[in-house]
Scaffold this active site. Sequence first.
Site, PDB file in Angstrom:
ATOM      1  N   TYR A  67      71.252  43.061   9.440  1.00 42.59           N
ATOM      2  CA  TYR A  67      70.001  43.699   9.015  1.00 42.59           C
ATOM      3  C   TYR A  67      70.030  43.961   7.511  1.00 42.59           C
ATOM      4  O   TYR A  67      69.075  43.653   6.789  1.00 42.59           O
ATOM      5  CB  TYR A  67      69.798  45.005   9.783  1.00 42.59           C
TER       6      TYR A  67
ATOM      7  N   LYS B  57      67.598  42.607   4.208  1.00 40.14           N
ATOM      8  CA  LYS B  57      66.946  43.448   3.211  1.00 40.14           C
ATOM      9  C   LYS B  57      67.457  43.142   1.803  1.00 40.14           C
ATOM     10  O   LYS B  57      66.728  43.300   0.814  1.00 40.14           O
ATOM     11  CB  LYS B  57      67.134  44.922   3.561  1.00 40.14           C
TER      12      LYS B  57
END
Length: 244
Positions: A150, A154
């Site tokens: 994750y 980002k």
Amino acid sequence: MAVLTDKVAVVTGGSSGIGLAIARAYRDEGARVFITGRRKEALDAAIAELGEKVTAVVCDSAVPADLDALYETVREQAGHVDVVVANAGIGIEAAFGEVTEEQVDALFATNVKGTIFTVQKALPLLRPGASIILTGSSAATRPQSGLEVYGATKAAVRNLARGWAHSSRRYGFRVNVLAPGMVPTPGLLDLVDADTRDQAKGIIPLGRHGEPAEIAAAAVFLASDASSYVNGSELAADGGVAQV
């Protein structure tokens, strides 16, 4: 006067959490707002709260054809776009050593591919001086265990803003990243257990989690003329956790 009067804003992932808070704040500041989400029932609930100045479009940002339909709706109803908030994203806990191909594909499809096409497909509708805001995360620089993939998505989002900033002169927009820290939202509550959330307070310099309205206030700044010379930057709204 409201700082977004007469502006048209698109907020993907706007049916709950931070996206909903941003849509609410933009509406309150005078903008005409379009929100997206994958679930019609969640969008219906959001519109019941937000009212007639906000339009909901069912859209999966990982599906380019859905984005085409979104921007066709915006073109028909508003004619242009002043603010794009590429906020739609997902989080999946994937412990190192147990990460699956399906998890990687899902995370990158929504968080990276979705961000790319949310912005690219908006280009024909952008008015000069438009503001593009990409939702990042403190996990891009300080990922927790199990959130490494994750965090990598980002970090990619942060790099997209760096690259796209070089296109500002050509396309007439500004692009920046808004990077929240730990903010209790439905998505976070599903992703991070209560003990981990409580422990996180101990490493946040402000000693508390953020609120969606605080992230929305930062998004208003980035959308407004007050940030007219802010470009290619990352605004961290994380209580300082990834800054010190």
